[in-house]
Write a protein that holds these residues in place. Structure first.
Motif, PDB file in Angstrom:
ATOM      1  N   GLY A  25      -0.236   7.748  -4.615  1.00  0.00           N
ATOM      2  CA  GLY A  25       1.201   7.320  -4.730  1.00  0.00           C
ATOM      3  C   GLY A  25       1.525   6.077  -4.016  1.00  0.00           C
ATOM      4  N   ALA A  26       0.696   5.357  -3.256  1.00  0.00           N
ATOM      5  CA  ALA A  26       0.699   4.084  -2.715  1.00  0.00           C
ATOM      6  C   ALA A  26       0.505   2.618  -3.802  1.00  0.00           C
ATOM      7  N   LEU A  27       1.616   1.995  -4.088  1.00  0.00           N
ATOM      8  CA  LEU A  27       1.313   0.902  -4.977  1.00  0.00           C
ATOM      9  C   LEU A  27       1.688  -0.300  -4.055  1.00  0.00           C
ATOM     10  N   MET A 178       8.971   0.034  -5.187  1.00  0.00           N
ATOM     11  CA  MET A 178       9.957   0.999  -4.528  1.00  0.00           C
ATOM     12  C   MET A 178      10.099   2.275  -5.473  1.00  0.00           C
ATOM     13  N   SER A 179       9.810   2.147  -6.590  1.00  0.00           N
ATOM     14  CA  SER A 179      10.230   3.114  -7.509  1.00  0.00           C
ATOM     15  C   SER A 179       9.545   4.783  -7.208  1.00  0.00           C
ATOM     16  N   PRO A 180      10.362   5.666  -7.215  1.00  0.00           N
ATOM     17  CA  PRO A 180       9.983   6.943  -6.637  1.00  0.00           C
ATOM     18  C   PRO A 180       9.095   7.888  -8.033  1.00  0.00           C
ATOM     19  N   PHE A 181       8.262   6.966  -8.459  1.00  0.00           N
ATOM     20  CA  PHE A 181       7.578   7.689  -9.581  1.00  0.00           C
ATOM     21  C   PHE A 181       6.292   8.185  -8.970  1.00  0.00           C
ATOM     22  N   GLY A 182       5.479   8.965 -10.058  1.00  0.00           N
ATOM     23  CA  GLY A 182       4.395   9.758  -9.390  1.00  0.00           C
ATOM     24  C   GLY A 182       2.982   8.727  -9.316  1.00  0.00           C
ATOM     25  N   PRO A 183       1.777   9.149  -9.048  1.00  0.00           N
ATOM     26  CA  PRO A 183       0.781   8.256  -9.110  1.00  0.00           C
ATOM     27  C   PRO A 183       0.175   7.823 -10.484  1.00  0.00           C
ATOM     28  N   ALA A 184       0.253   8.587 -11.517  1.00  0.00           N
ATOM     29  CA  ALA A 184       0.209   8.093 -12.856  1.00  0.00           C
ATOM     30  C   ALA A 184       0.821   6.879 -13.193  1.00  0.00           C
ATOM     31  N   GLU A 185       2.431   7.026 -12.849  1.00  0.00           N
ATOM     32  CA  GLU A 185       3.286   6.085 -13.261  1.00  0.00           C
ATOM     33  C   GLU A 185       2.739   4.860 -12.650  1.00  0.00           C
TER      34      GLU A 185
END
Length: 222
Positions: A25-27, A178-185
């Motif tokens: 989940g970290a980008l 900053m987007s609250p999206f999941g690991p795949a996204e």
């Protein structure tokens, strides 16, 4: 590209082997800043080694669907190289650090070392060092419309003066991080081949989320 006190302009400025920090989940994206709270002993050792060397860490997600259990997890094929640009000790054994993104990389083979953390040979995405050349291709108006729609739908506010001052490169990568999206996204945003595609992917994901939660994304985006 200037990151902290260092400049990364050509392949010779980048390592071919790097310690990697797997975190779901970290980008981290080029020019972006990722704050981290480090407390596991092996990762404390990783940051100690980086601070005494080139200050570089490779951020990567575990492969989708892979969870830590027996043995080491499989890793996603693409991550992002970051430089430690902020560091503080907490007094209770933790480190609070900030990584600034330099460029993405593809994982090659894992290297055997005596360290408790994992090290891989990598192939850096050299084009990321000159990503500002891609800024004019971004549909800034469409990106801001999607961002505003998401804020409005969730009753959130933004510092629009700072948003307006941001370059397209900073805007796209900051919003993606900053987007609250999941690991795949998050992985899809990381692996987008260029800045324009990353912006389009971010808009598309936002529209899907709005449609799923609020019904008609076209109505929300108007």
């Amino acid at each position: 590209m200037q990151v902290g006190n260092a400049r990364y302009l050509k392949p010779a400025d980048l390592p071919d082997t790097i310690a990697v920090f797997p975190l779901s989940g970290a980008l981290l994206l080029p020019t972006g800043q990722l704050p981290l709270n480090i407390f596991e002993p092996r990762y404390l050792a990783m940051f100690d080694a980086a601070l005494s060397g080139n200050r570089l860490i490779g951020m990567v997600q575990p492969a989708l669907g892979d969870h830590e259990g027996q043995g080491e997890v499989h890793l996603a094929p693409v991550g992002c190289l970051g430089r430690i640009t902020s560091f503080a000790e907490t007094g209770d054994g933790r480190y609070i650090v900030s990584l600034t993104g330099i460029c993405r990389f593809r994982l090659l083979e894992e290297r055997e070392t005596h360290h408790p953390f994992r090290t891989f040979r990598i192939a850096p995405f050299i084009a990321d060092l000159s990503a500002r050349d891609e800024e004019d291709a971004v549909d800034r108006a469409a990106l801001l419309a999607a961002f505003k729609a998401y804020l409005d739908a969730n009753k959130l506010e933004a510092d629009w003066e700072s948003v307006e001052r941001a370059s397209n490169l900073t805007l796209v990568n900051s919003l993606a991080m900053m987007s609250p999206f999941g690991p795949a996204e998050k992985q899809a945003l990381l692996e987008a081949p260029d800045l324009k595609t990353r912006a389009e992917t971010l808009i598309a994901i936002t529209e899907i989320v709005l449609a799923r939660v609020f019904g008609d994304s076209d109505t929300v985006l108007q």
